[in-house]
Design an enzyme around this catalytic site. Structure first.
Site, mmCIF file in Angstrom:
data_model
loop_
_atom_site.group_PDB
_atom_site.id
_atom_site.type_symbol
_atom_site.label_atom_id
_atom_site.label_comp_id
_atom_site.label_asym_id
_atom_site.label_seq_id
_atom_site.Cartn_x
_atom_site.Cartn_y
_atom_site.Cartn_z
ATOM 1 N N ARG A 1 1.015 -1.046 0.087
ATOM 2 C CA ARG A 1 -0.042 0.160 -0.097
ATOM 3 C C ARG A 1 0.791 1.113 0.093
ATOM 4 O O ARG A 1 2.088 1.215 0.044
ATOM 5 C CB ARG A 1 -1.006 0.029 1.164
ATOM 6 C CG ARG A 1 -0.702 -0.665 2.541
ATOM 7 C CD ARG A 1 0.324 -0.161 3.143
ATOM 8 N NE ARG A 1 0.117 1.269 3.390
ATOM 9 C CZ ARG A 1 1.046 2.293 3.516
ATOM 10 N NH1 ARG A 1 2.247 1.888 3.652
ATOM 11 N NH2 ARG A 1 0.873 3.336 3.749
ATOM 12 N N ARG B 1 -7.453 -0.004 -6.615
ATOM 13 C CA ARG B 1 -7.865 1.165 -5.760
ATOM 14 C C ARG B 1 -7.797 2.337 -6.634
ATOM 15 O O ARG B 1 -7.218 2.678 -7.499
ATOM 16 C CB ARG B 1 -6.712 1.126 -4.791
ATOM 17 C CG ARG B 1 -6.472 -0.236 -3.905
ATOM 18 C CD ARG B 1 -5.668 0.060 -2.697
ATOM 19 N NE ARG B 1 -6.171 0.789 -1.687
ATOM 20 C CZ ARG B 1 -5.398 1.464 -0.786
ATOM 21 N NH1 ARG B 1 -4.187 1.047 -0.657
ATOM 22 N NH2 ARG B 1 -6.031 2.145 0.137
ATOM 23 N N GLN C 1 -1.976 2.169 10.044
ATOM 24 C CA GLN C 1 -0.455 2.266 9.369
ATOM 25 C C GLN C 1 0.649 3.211 10.411
ATOM 26 O O GLN C 1 1.812 2.909 10.106
ATOM 27 C CB GLN C 1 -0.792 3.120 7.976
ATOM 28 C CG GLN C 1 -1.626 2.302 6.758
ATOM 29 C CD GLN C 1 -2.985 2.668 6.823
ATOM 30 O OE1 GLN C 1 -3.703 3.088 7.791
ATOM 31 N NE2 GLN C 1 -3.621 2.679 5.742
ATOM 32 N N ASP D 1 -1.862 11.044 -1.776
ATOM 33 C CA ASP D 1 -2.222 9.919 -2.955
ATOM 34 C C ASP D 1 -2.685 10.623 -4.163
ATOM 35 O O ASP D 1 -2.566 9.862 -5.216
ATOM 36 C CB ASP D 1 -3.499 9.253 -2.229
ATOM 37 C CG ASP D 1 -2.957 8.293 -1.127
ATOM 38 O OD1 ASP D 1 -2.926 8.639 -0.010
ATOM 39 O OD2 ASP D 1 -2.707 7.008 -1.446
ATOM 40 N N ASN E 1 -5.175 12.493 1.149
ATOM 41 C CA ASN E 1 -4.227 11.542 1.802
ATOM 42 C C ASN E 1 -5.155 10.837 2.691
ATOM 43 O O ASN E 1 -6.330 10.875 2.813
ATOM 44 C CB ASN E 1 -3.138 12.307 2.455
ATOM 45 C CG ASN E 1 -2.049 11.460 3.026
ATOM 46 O OD1 ASN E 1 -1.464 10.672 2.377
ATOM 47 N ND2 ASN E 1 -1.701 11.802 4.341
ATOM 48 N N LYS E 2 -4.605 9.952 3.493
ATOM 49 C CA LYS E 2 -5.115 9.041 4.488
ATOM 50 C C LYS E 2 -6.070 9.886 5.137
ATOM 51 O O LYS E 2 -5.883 10.932 5.753
ATOM 52 C CB LYS E 2 -4.167 8.472 5.263
ATOM 53 C CG LYS E 2 -4.457 7.394 6.336
ATOM 54 C CD LYS E 2 -5.599 6.396 5.621
ATOM 55 C CE LYS E 2 -4.849 5.614 4.658
ATOM 56 N NZ LYS E 2 -5.914 4.808 3.792
HETATM 57 O O1 MRU Z 1 -4.675 3.218 2.017
HETATM 58 P P1 MRU Z 1 -3.053 3.517 2.069
HETATM 59 O O2 MRU Z 1 -2.300 3.038 3.432
HETATM 60 O O3 MRU Z 1 -2.506 3.056 0.823
HETATM 61 O O4 MRU Z 1 -2.771 4.919 2.193
HETATM 62 C C1 MRU Z 1 -1.546 5.322 1.903
HETATM 63 C C2 MRU Z 1 -1.463 7.094 2.260
HETATM 64 O O5 MRU Z 1 -2.515 7.568 2.533
HETATM 65 C C3 MRU Z 1 -0.047 7.702 2.207
HETATM 66 O O6 MRU Z 1 0.122 8.631 3.149
HETATM 67 C C4 MRU Z 1 -0.028 7.968 0.874
HETATM 68 O O7 MRU Z 1 -0.010 6.901 -0.042
HETATM 69 C C5 MRU Z 1 1.327 8.628 0.570
HETATM 70 S S1 MRU Z 1 2.525 7.087 0.683
HETATM 71 C C6 MRU Z 1 4.261 7.711 0.128
#
Ligand code: MRU
Length: 348
Positions: free
Chosen positions: A45, A88, A197, A238, A248-249
């Protein structure tokens, strides 16, 4: 170096991020369908890591084909790309990597390449993306590390580290670089409910590097900011829209508002492949909704009453007005982002 993903003669090998930090185990994907499953199930991920994984998935599909000619392979190539693109929806790096492969395949097909050449060139392109990703992280680190205080607390959300890239990390790359520059940084890692995470992955990889790290629950940031323990925030991304709005997350937006209220700089670190100028504002970014089970259960144990409503968006959008700077491998963008993005696109 943390072995997030690697091409091997047998297939693509991934560290299993669903098992960390309690178990360091690996998953070998030997078909492109298995690479797609690994992305869906979050064994791998993080936006840049997803993009490069998809590139290797396409390379794997090309290696394994029984098609003897490029023309015979063309429909299969489309199927492979569509399967990987359907994994995704939010991280634009996935579509960036697939589009790059499509352009390459189109060129090779038009030039009358043989199937052997297509296999070789597609794999070489995936390797190039892998190497470019690490190089971009290192350059972002050099630009971003200079922005962090010589001594102080830095908050990060989710995991934008080596595990989310091919190595070194974006937000965590900035922190790593600051530490390498001799700065005394204490990292506060938001645990990042529901997938954790931050608590699992950010804490694990920073401890591997001996960087002082404290995990906090997502609802503790305001109190720590008020107490003067956080001097900067750095997160990954993202997808960054043309006006600087950043997906982002989930929970990143909360942190950005808190940072602004407390006068703390809030930085986004992301490679150029995360910038999507075709998306005008954050409102147009597709947000993945994940299974309610991630919220209702933890470690196989049910937390919530049967039948209660559950909402589980995996990402949120931080409006550009909360972002102090966007750290890329081309330099640090400042508001107004619509203009600085255009300028930096032209100079590079
Ligand atoms: O759902 P995930 O774990 O893929 O989400 C990841 C994030 O939101 C990260 O902050 C983002 O992808 C940047 S990773 C360098």
């Amino acid at each position: 170096m943390i072995p997030t993903l690697a091409w091997t003669p047998e297939g693509v090998r991934f560290i299993d991020q669903t098992k960390l930090p309690l178990e360091e185990s690996y998953v070998l994907a030997t078909t492109y369908e298995q690479v797609a499953d690994v992305i869906v199930t979050m064994v791998v991920r993080g936006a840049p890591a997803i993009g490069v994984s998809a590139a290797y998935g396409i390379a794997l599909g090309a290696q394994k084909t029984t098609a003897a000619t490029v023309e015979a392979f063309a429909p299969e190539f489309e199927t492979i790309c569509a399967r990987l693109a359907g994994t995704r929806p939010t991280a634009v790096n996935l579509f960036w990597a697939i589009d790059r492969m499509k352009r390459l395949f189109g060129k090779l097909r038009a030039a009358g390449a043989t199937m052997a050449e297509v296999k070789e060139k597609i794999l070489a392109e995936a390797h190039a993306m892998y190497d470019e990703d690490i190089a971009a992280c290192k350059t972002m680190g050099a630009f971003g590390g200079a922005l962090l205080p010589d001594k102080g607390g830095v908050l990060t959300h989710c995991n934008a580290g080596a595990l989310a890239t091919c190595g070194y990390g974006t937000a965590l790359g900035v922190i790593r670089a600051a530490v390498e520059q001799g700065k005394q940084i204490e990292v506060f890692a938001d645990e990042t409910r529901p997938f954790l995470q931050g608590a699992r992955l950010t804490a694990w990889e920073l401890m591997e590097d001996g960087i002082p790290t404290t995990v906090i629950c997502d609802n503790m940031a305001a109190s720590l900011m008020h107490a003067g323990r956080i001097h900067a925030v750095v997160v990954g991304a993202d997808r960054i829209a043309a006006n600087g709005d950043t997906a982002n997350k989930i929970g990143t937006y909360n942190v950005a508002i808190l940072a602004k209220e407390h006068g703390i700089p809030f930085y986004v670190a992301a490679p150029w492949s995360t910038i999507d100028t075709a998306t005008r504002t954050g409102d147009e970014i597709p947000i993945e909704e994940r299974s309610p089970v991630e919220v209702t259960h933890h470690g196989g144990k049910q937390l919530t009453p049967n039948g209660v409503g559950i909402c589980n968006p995996a990402f949120d959008v931080t409006p550009a007005k909360y972002i102090t700077g966007i750290i890329t491998e081309r330099g640090v963008l400042r508001a107004p982002y619509a203009e600085s993005l255009k300028e930096m696109e032209l100079v590079s």
